[in-house]
Design a protein around this motif. Sequence first.
Motif, PDB file in Angstrom:
ATOM      1  N   CYS A  68     -18.765 -32.376 -16.981  1.00  0.00           N
ATOM      2  CA  CYS A  68     -19.202 -31.482 -18.055  1.00  0.00           C
ATOM      3  C   CYS A  68     -20.535 -31.855 -18.702  1.00  0.00           C
ATOM      4  N   PRO A  69     -21.474 -30.911 -18.711  1.00  0.00           N
ATOM      5  CA  PRO A  69     -22.773 -31.164 -19.347  1.00  0.00           C
ATOM      6  C   PRO A  69     -22.676 -31.279 -20.872  1.00  0.00           C
ATOM      7  N   GLN A  70     -21.509 -30.908 -21.444  1.00  0.00           N
ATOM      8  CA  GLN A  70     -21.403 -30.872 -22.908  1.00  0.00           C
ATOM      9  C   GLN A  70     -20.809 -32.140 -23.515  1.00  0.00           C
ATOM     10  N   ALA A 137     -10.390 -17.055 -25.483  1.00  0.00           N
ATOM     11  CA  ALA A 137     -11.036 -18.207 -26.111  1.00  0.00           C
ATOM     12  C   ALA A 137     -10.674 -19.462 -25.333  1.00  0.00           C
ATOM     13  N   THR A 138     -11.575 -20.444 -25.364  1.00  0.00           N
ATOM     14  CA  THR A 138     -11.299 -21.749 -24.781  1.00  0.00           C
ATOM     15  C   THR A 138     -11.876 -22.783 -25.736  1.00  0.00           C
ATOM     16  N   LEU A 139     -10.964 -23.441 -26.464  1.00  0.00           N
ATOM     17  CA  LEU A 139     -11.369 -24.258 -27.610  1.00  0.00           C
ATOM     18  C   LEU A 139     -10.841 -25.685 -27.514  1.00  0.00           C
ATOM     19  N   TYR A 158      -5.943 -17.182 -23.495  1.00  0.00           N
ATOM     20  CA  TYR A 158      -6.473 -18.505 -23.830  1.00  0.00           C
ATOM     21  C   TYR A 158      -6.727 -19.247 -22.531  1.00  0.00           C
ATOM     22  N   ASN A 159      -7.974 -19.722 -22.343  1.00  0.00           N
ATOM     23  CA  ASN A 159      -8.316 -20.484 -21.139  1.00  0.00           C
ATOM     24  C   ASN A 159      -8.164 -21.977 -21.403  1.00  0.00           C
ATOM     25  N   HIS A 160      -7.390 -22.609 -20.565  1.00  0.00           N
ATOM     26  CA  HIS A 160      -7.240 -24.064 -20.634  1.00  0.00           C
ATOM     27  C   HIS A 160      -6.919 -24.501 -19.206  1.00  0.00           C
ATOM     28  N   ASN A 161      -7.851 -25.169 -18.554  1.00  0.00           N
ATOM     29  CA  ASN A 161      -7.697 -25.488 -17.137  1.00  0.00           C
ATOM     30  C   ASN A 161      -7.004 -26.832 -16.943  1.00  0.00           C
ATOM     31  N   ILE A 162      -6.215 -26.921 -15.840  1.00  0.00           N
ATOM     32  CA  ILE A 162      -5.705 -28.261 -15.478  1.00  0.00           C
ATOM     33  C   ILE A 162      -6.775 -29.021 -14.699  1.00  0.00           C
ATOM     34  N   SER A 270     -15.169 -18.133 -10.107  1.00  0.00           N
ATOM     35  CA  SER A 270     -15.737 -18.493 -11.419  1.00  0.00           C
ATOM     36  C   SER A 270     -17.080 -19.191 -11.293  1.00  0.00           C
ATOM     37  N   ALA A 271     -17.202 -20.416 -11.809  1.00  0.00           N
ATOM     38  CA  ALA A 271     -18.505 -21.098 -11.755  1.00  0.00           C
ATOM     39  C   ALA A 271     -18.916 -21.354 -10.305  1.00  0.00           C
ATOM     40  N   GLY A 272     -20.214 -21.476 -10.094  1.00  0.00           N
ATOM     41  CA  GLY A 272     -20.721 -21.853  -8.771  1.00  0.00           C
ATOM     42  C   GLY A 272     -21.246 -20.694  -7.951  1.00  0.00           C
TER      43      GLY A 272
HETATM   44  C1  DTB Z   1     -13.609 -21.577 -16.486  1.00  0.00           C
HETATM   45  O1  DTB Z   1     -12.677 -21.878 -15.723  1.00  0.00           O
HETATM   46  N1  DTB Z   1     -14.879 -21.639 -16.161  1.00  0.00           N
HETATM   47  C2  DTB Z   1     -15.729 -21.284 -17.296  1.00  0.00           C
HETATM   48  C3  DTB Z   1     -14.677 -20.864 -18.357  1.00  0.00           C
HETATM   49  N2  DTB Z   1     -13.436 -21.170 -17.726  1.00  0.00           N
HETATM   50  C4  DTB Z   1     -14.757 -21.374 -19.716  1.00  0.00           C
HETATM   51  C5  DTB Z   1     -16.698 -22.325 -17.679  1.00  0.00           C
HETATM   52  C6  DTB Z   1     -17.614 -22.762 -16.554  1.00  0.00           C
HETATM   53  C7  DTB Z   1     -18.591 -23.713 -17.129  1.00  0.00           C
HETATM   54  C8  DTB Z   1     -19.652 -24.133 -16.147  1.00  0.00           C
HETATM   55  C9  DTB Z   1     -20.587 -25.110 -16.740  1.00  0.00           C
HETATM   56  C10 DTB Z   1     -21.367 -24.597 -17.921  1.00  0.00           C
HETATM   57  O2  DTB Z   1     -21.936 -23.484 -17.870  1.00  0.00           O
HETATM   58  O3  DTB Z   1     -21.461 -25.321 -18.927  1.00  0.00           O
END
Ligand code: DTB
Length: 329
Positions: A68-70, A137-139, A158-162, A270-272
């Motif tokens: 994660c970049p955050q 939301a994903t918090l 609500y998004n919460h990934n494993i 999703s991402a990528g």
């Molecule tokens: C998910 O599974 N992918 C999204 C969303 N839920 C929140 C987030 C992807 C983030 C990719 C990296 C970024 O942009 O910071």
Amino acid sequence: MSSIPTPPGSVRHDWSLDEVRGLFALPFADLLFMAQQAHRMHFDPNRVQVSTLLSIKTGACPEDCAYCPQSIRYDTGLEREELMAVEDVVGRAHKAREAGATRFCMGAAWRSPKDRDLRVVTEMVRRVRELGLETCATLGMLTPAQAATLKEAGLDYYNHNIDTSEGHYGEIITTRSFQDRLDTLEAVRNAGINVCCGGILGMGEQEADRAAMLHTLATLPEHPGSVPINQLVKVPGTPLEDSAPLEPLEFVRCIAVARILMPRAHVRLSAGRTEMSDEMQALCFLAGANSIFYGEKLLTTGNPDVERDLALFGRLGIAAEDPPVHASA
Ligand code: DTB
Ligand code: SAM
Ligand code: SF4
């Protein structure tokens, strides 16, 4: 062809890990055929759901998620931003709706929300819902009481990934456990909010881990309504910046297996996508993906621009899914 007796499209919660591994081992054409059968039993295969993401609070997260970049622990050059103002979020949701999105997903770089932050987020949820958009939301982690508060505000998902398999999880995150994730999913489910839960591929895991991750999702008490399958976005400065690339057809296989295991879920490519060719994305739709993130940005990284996605939809004869009636104000 397959030695698996279950008719494609059956909704089951008792998949064994061996069955899931068996799906991964199928010849590619057999796997895609089975995924297509499951997909067509529950969905129009030429419709794709479109969600737009917005980072409502960016960076300086105390967690150590290696992708994660955050995370505050990695120097990725990301500027931190405080929680956005409600009006600004509503303005962005309005633009997303005008561009064709039907779901608006608000993401915050928190381990878990503070109650004072949640009060602001519930106002965002109410206002975005008034626009006729589905809300997500994903918090981070939620308590049952916080989940109930979000439900009361009208939150749809609500998004919460494993994120990965239980076995590989410790290689990726140490600041919260796999069980913590399952507990939050339980709180969300019990509050009556639709669960959006998936993971990331290409984080150095083995195929057995990808099978185990999908097995965990498919044996939850209820299948998630949305299953985002992310390809790792390798952000410089994160510990996973040099991860070996995932073989593209292996990514497609995961989409197909997710479709077969959870036939009524929206499986999100999703991402990528920025790194994927149009042909690769077309294969993912053939494998049963029927949702995307739409708009130039994910949370902090890039996503294909709207013109490219609309052109791809046009070439494939895909139309965006209509918003469900219950999302209207
Ligand atoms: C998910 O599974 N992918 C999204 C969303 N839920 C929140 C987030 C992807 C983030 C990719 C990296 C970024 O942009 O910071
Ligand atoms: N902080 C909250 C949490 O982790 O639950 C919500 C936001 S977090 C960024 C949401 C999800 O984005 C993560 O669980 C992860 O699956 C995904 N994600 C984050 N960085 C990613 C990356 N570089 N590549 C792919 N997916 C990523
Ligand atoms: Fe924080 Fe979420 Fe990123 Fe993990 S994935 S570092 S919890 S923002």
